[in-house]
Design a protein around this motif. Structure first.
Motif, short mmCIF file in Angstrom:
data_model
loop_
_atom_site.label_atom_id
_atom_site.label_comp_id
_atom_site.label_asym_id
_atom_site.label_seq_id
_atom_site.Cartn_x
_atom_site.Cartn_y
_atom_site.Cartn_z
N LEU A 1 -121.53 27.15 66.80
CA LEU A 1 -120.39 27.72 66.09
C LEU A 1 -119.41 28.42 67.01
O LEU A 1 -118.45 29.02 66.55
N GLY A 2 -119.62 28.34 68.31
CA GLY A 2 -118.72 29.01 69.25
C GLY A 2 -117.51 28.20 69.62
O GLY A 2 -116.53 28.73 70.12
N TRP B 1 -115.06 26.98 64.60
CA TRP B 1 -113.87 27.62 64.00
C TRP B 1 -113.36 26.82 62.82
O TRP B 1 -112.94 27.39 61.80
N LEU B 2 -113.40 25.51 62.93
CA LEU B 2 -112.97 24.66 61.82
C LEU B 2 -113.87 24.88 60.60
O LEU B 2 -113.39 25.00 59.47
N LEU B 3 -115.18 24.96 60.83
CA LEU B 3 -116.11 25.21 59.72
C LEU B 3 -115.89 26.59 59.11
O LEU B 3 -115.98 26.76 57.89
N GLY C 1 -120.62 18.99 64.98
CA GLY C 1 -121.02 20.19 65.71
C GLY C 1 -122.45 20.11 66.20
O GLY C 1 -122.77 20.50 67.32
N THR C 2 -123.33 19.56 65.37
CA THR C 2 -124.73 19.42 65.76
C THR C 2 -124.89 18.42 66.90
O THR C 2 -125.61 18.67 67.87
N VAL C 3 -124.20 17.30 66.80
CA VAL C 3 -124.29 16.29 67.86
C VAL C 3 -123.75 16.84 69.17
O VAL C 3 -124.37 16.66 70.23
N LEU C 4 -122.63 17.56 69.11
CA LEU C 4 -122.09 18.15 70.34
C LEU C 4 -123.03 19.21 70.90
O LEU C 4 -123.23 19.30 72.11
#
Length: 165
Positions: A5-6, A11-13, A88-91
């Motif tokens: 989430l950084g 930020w989009l989420l 986000g998880t994949v990244l």
């Protein structure tokens, strides 16, 4: 390691969650006020029926626009949020695996906490999607219920007009 989430996905989420929460509270407020003002709306509706012609249809269209506020955004959010969370998880997994190196060994002094952190974006995306979908369906159900009541009244009015002719 940087958490999922950084970055920009986080930020989009966060922005998406704030938007969906705001719309959810707005829709809740709208329907509570609608319920409190139901006698007023009923009187307006009966007055438009008395005028006849296109007046009731125009009145229904105006109220339908109010009741359907933000539905396209909620529909999009219910699809976009979990997909964004998965990105986000994949990244995050990509960063974590990169930190492990070609031997896939945890760096000295690190723990497995990073694996859990990368799933936070998926969890947040799913929660946003759940709230958006719930708000969308409750709002649409109340909207359809109200529109069907008006349509029933309109059909009765038309039947009375035809029988009196």
């Amino acid at each position: 390691m940087k958490t999922a989430l950084g970055g920009p996905i986080g930020w989009l989420l966060i922005l998406l969650s704030i938007s969906v929460l705001t719309i959810t509270f707005e829709r809740l407020r709208f329907w509570v006020l609608w319920w409190k003002r139901r006698a007023h709306y009923r009187n307006q509706w009966l007055e438009s029926l008395r005028h006849g012609g296109t007046s009731p249809l125009r009145w229904m269209e105006e109220r339908d626009l109010e009741m359907g506020f933000a539905q396209p955004f909620l529909e999009a959010s219910s699809v976009i949020a979990p997909l964004t969370g998965l990105i986000g998880t994949v990244l995050g997994l990509s960063r974590l695996l990169s930190a492990m190196g070609p031997e896939m060994i945890l760096p000295p002094g690190s723990d497995l906490g990073g694996f859990g952190e990368v799933l936070v974006s998926t969890a947040l995306g799913l929660c946003i999607s759940l709230l958006a979908t719930l708000t969308l369906h409750v709002n649409n159900g109340l909207r359809q219920w109200q529109l069907s009541r008006w349509q029933r009244d309109l059909n009765r009015q038309s039947a009375v007009s035809l029988s009196s002719s």
